[in-house]
Design a protein around this motif. Structure first.
Motif, PDB file in Angstrom:
ATOM      1  N   ASN A  55       0.817  -1.217   0.000  1.00 27.68           N
ATOM      2  CA  ASN A  55       0.000   0.000   0.000  1.00 27.68           C
ATOM      3  C   ASN A  55       0.851   1.269   0.000  1.00 27.68           C
ATOM      4  O   ASN A  55       0.523   2.262   0.657  1.00 27.68           O
ATOM      5  CB  ASN A  55      -0.952  -0.011   1.193  1.00 27.68           C
ATOM      6  N   GLY A  56       1.984   1.228  -0.713  1.00 31.27           N
ATOM      7  CA  GLY A  56       2.837   2.401  -0.844  1.00 31.27           C
ATOM      8  C   GLY A  56       3.809   2.623   0.297  1.00 31.27           C
ATOM      9  O   GLY A  56       4.514   3.639   0.315  1.00 31.27           O
ATOM     10  N   TYR A  69      -3.384  -2.077   6.138  1.00 31.34           N
ATOM     11  CA  TYR A  69      -3.636  -2.788   4.874  1.00 31.34           C
ATOM     12  C   TYR A  69      -3.705  -4.294   5.122  1.00 31.34           C
ATOM     13  O   TYR A  69      -4.589  -4.988   4.601  1.00 31.34           O
ATOM     14  CB  TYR A  69      -2.519  -2.471   3.877  1.00 31.34           C
ATOM     15  N   LYS A 117       6.219  -2.482  -1.557  1.00 27.86           N
ATOM     16  CA  LYS A 117       5.257  -1.410  -1.347  1.00 27.86           C
ATOM     17  C   LYS A 117       4.241  -1.279  -2.477  1.00 27.86           C
ATOM     18  O   LYS A 117       3.191  -0.673  -2.296  1.00 27.86           O
ATOM     19  CB  LYS A 117       5.968  -0.080  -1.133  1.00 27.86           C
ATOM     20  N   ALA A 118       4.508  -1.907  -3.623  1.00 33.02           N
ATOM     21  CA  ALA A 118       3.569  -1.851  -4.746  1.00 33.02           C
ATOM     22  C   ALA A 118       2.332  -2.704  -4.527  1.00 33.02           C
ATOM     23  O   ALA A 118       1.344  -2.564  -5.254  1.00 33.02           O
ATOM     24  CB  ALA A 118       4.264  -2.269  -6.036  1.00 33.02           C
ATOM     25  N   CYS A 139      -1.244  -1.411  -5.021  1.00 34.38           N
ATOM     26  CA  CYS A 139      -1.079  -0.157  -5.755  1.00 34.38           C
ATOM     27  C   CYS A 139      -1.091  -0.415  -7.262  1.00 34.38           C
ATOM     28  O   CYS A 139      -0.912  -1.553  -7.703  1.00 34.38           O
ATOM     29  CB  CYS A 139       0.244   0.507  -5.377  1.00 34.38           C
ATOM     30  N   TYR A 190       8.637   1.695  -8.475  1.00 31.17           N
ATOM     31  CA  TYR A 190       8.726   1.736  -7.023  1.00 31.17           C
ATOM     32  C   TYR A 190      10.183   1.511  -6.622  1.00 31.17           C
ATOM     33  O   TYR A 190      11.059   1.386  -7.484  1.00 31.17           O
ATOM     34  CB  TYR A 190       7.809   0.668  -6.408  1.00 31.17           C
ATOM     35  N   THR A 221       3.434  -8.681  -5.397  1.00 28.11           N
ATOM     36  CA  THR A 221       2.426  -7.654  -5.122  1.00 28.11           C
ATOM     37  C   THR A 221       1.163  -8.287  -4.536  1.00 28.11           C
ATOM     38  O   THR A 221       0.092  -7.683  -4.546  1.00 28.11           O
ATOM     39  CB  THR A 221       2.069  -6.875  -6.407  1.00 28.11           C
TER      40      THR A 221
END
Length: 379
Positions: free
Chosen positions: A64-65, A82, A276-277, A280, A285, A310
Motif C-alpha cells: 500500500n505504498g 492494509y 510497497k507496490a 497499488c 517503485y 504484489t
C-alpha cells in the motif's frame, strides 16, 4: 463477546460446530452452541460463517505504498492497516540487504512501533533478509551491501531491536556460515536464502542448525535429476520448513502443487514477500534502495530479475484453493506454520483457549467478511 452459531477451524484444523468466548483479548472458552453463559456478553451471530485463525505473514517488505525500509511509524501503520483489511493479524516487517546504519534505523523504528502498538496487524518480530547472502543469487538485493556472516552484527542488531529478530537469512556456502549458524540458531530461526549451495552443502547446513528456507525455488539452485541442489535438500530434510510465494507467478501452480505434496501439512509456509507496490497500480517503485518496475502486477528489477510480489496472504489463500492444494494444508500454511517459524505459536496461529483472539470471519466461497484482532473488530 461470544461468537455463536457458526463453524470454527479448531486446533486440529477440522471445521466443527462450536462457539467461542472472548475475554480480555483472548479466547477464554470453546464449547458447544448455547453452553457459554450469556450474562453481560455481546453475542455475534455467525450463522453460515466459518471462524478461522488470523493469517500470519512472516515475510513482508511493504504494501500500500509503504515499506519497512522507510523506517517511519507512518509506514508501519500503513502496512498494519492494509494487512488487517486482508485478514493478516500478525506480521514480521522484513529488511533488505542494506548498510548496517540503515538496519539500525529500521530496527529502532520497528521496535518503537511494536512497543507502542499499531491499529491493525500486530508486529510479531523482524525478518532479516540479508545481508549475509551470495552475490550470485542476490536477486533484488543490493550487491554493494552484501557482507560475510557476522554474529556480532546480528547480536548488536537484535539488542537494538529489543530481541525482535525472529528469522535471519544466510547463504550457507559462504565463508564463516557454520560458526554463524551455530551461534545464532538458539536465538532465532536461521534460513537458507539467496544461496548457490549444492545439495551436499545445504544438507550440511541443516545438520549445523538451519531449519527454514526462504522463498523456495527463488534465488537458489533448483531440482534436477542428477543435481538435486538446495531444493532437493529441502525436500529431503524433514526438519526444514519452506516458504512459498503463491501468487502463481514466482512459482507455477503445477510446481506449487508438487511442493505442497512433498513438504506435507507441517512444513509449508505461505508468505507474501510483498513490496510497497502491493495494493497499488503498476508503476515504478523502490525496494532496498533500488528501482523496481511493476507491469501487470509483476515486479522486476532493471536487469530483468524478478523482484518481490504484489500479493497478500488472502490472495494466496484463495489462489491455492483454486490451484487444488488441500484445504487443511492451505489453512495451516497461512497460520500455524508461519507462527511456529517465528516462534509465536504459543500466542497465535490457531483458535485455542488461552491464545490471542485473532479471528477471521468467512462467508461462502471463503469471502473474508470481518477481521478481529485480539477480540476487537478491525474497521
Amino acid at each position: 463477546m461470544i461468537f455463536t452459531n457458526g463453524k470454527i477451524v479448531n486446533r486440529d484444523f477440522d471445521i466443527v460446530d462450536a462457539e467461542i468466548l472472548v475475554a480480555d483479548g483472548r479466547i477464554a472458552k470453546i464449547a458447544p452452541y448455547g453452553t457459554i453463559c450469556r450474562d453481560g456478553q455481546e453475542v455475534v451471530d455467525c450463522t453460515g460463517k466459518i471462524l478461522h485463525p488470523g493469517f500470519v505473514d512472516s515475510h513482508i517488505h511493504g504494501c500500500n505504498g509503504a515499506d519497512t525500509g522507510d523506517a517511519t511509524p507512518e509506514a508501519l501503520e500503513t502496512m498494519s492497516r492494509y494487512l488487517a483489511k486482508h485478514g493478516v493479524t500478525s506480521f514480521c516487517p522484513s529488511s533488505m540487504t542494506v548498510s548496517h546504519d540503515e538496519l539500525v534505523k529500521i530496527f529502532k523504528n520497528v521496535r518503537a512501533c511494536a512497543e507502542k502498538g499499531l491499529s491493525g496487524a500486530v508486529i510479531r518480530g523482524i525478518n532479516m533478509e540479508g545481508p549475509f547472502i551470495a552475490e550470485s543469487k542476490k536477486g533484488a538485493q543490493a550487491a554493494t551491501n552484501i557482507r560475510k556472516p557476522d554474529a556480532r552484527e546480528f547480536f548488536e542488531l537484535n539488542e537494538i531491536s529489543g530481541g525482535l529478530i525472529r528469522e535471519i537469512d544466510i547463504a550457507p556456502e559462504v565463508e564463516g556460515s557454520d560458526e554463524f549458524i551455530r551461534e545464532v540458531a538458539p536465538h532465532c530461526t536461521v534460513s537458507l536464502a539467496h544461496s548457490d549451495a549444492t545439495y551436499e552443502q545445504a544438507v550440511h547446513a541443516f545438520e549445523v542448525g538451519i531449519t527454514h528456507a526462504t522463498h523456495l525455488f527463488n534465488q537458489m539452485n533448483g531440482l534436477a535429476h542428477r543435481k538435486p541442489g538446495a531444493v532437493g535438500a529441502i525436500f529431503d530434510t524433514p526438519s526444514v520448513r519452506a516458504e512459498l510465494i503463491c501468487d502463481g507467478f514466482h512459482i507455477h501452480p503445477a510446481v506449487l502443487r508438487t511442493a505442497f505434496k512433498v513438504l506435507g501439512e507441517d512444513r509449508s509456509v505461505v508468505v507474501s514477500d510483498s513490496l510497497k507496490a502491493a495494493g497499488c497500480p503498476d508503476g515504478t517503485y523502490d525496494l532496498g534502495g533500488q528501482p523496481v518496475y511493476v507491469r501487470d502486477g509483476k515486479a522486476f528489477m532493471p536487469d530483468g530479475a524478478i523482484a518481490a510480489s504484489t500479493a497478500n496472504i488472502y490472495i494466496e489463500f484463495k489462489n491455492l484453493l483454486s490451484f487444488g492444494v488441500p484445504l487443511r494444508q492451505v489453512m495451516k500454511s497461512c497460520t500455524i506454520n508461519p507462527a511456529k517459524e517465528i516462534r509465536a505459536d504459543a500466542e497465535v496461529g490457531t483458535l485455542e483457549e488461552g491464545k490471542v483472539a485473532d479471528i477471521l470471519v468467512f462467508g461462502g466461497d471463503w469471502e473474508l467478511e470481518a477481521t478481529y484482532i485480539a477480540g476487537k473488530l478491525f474497521a
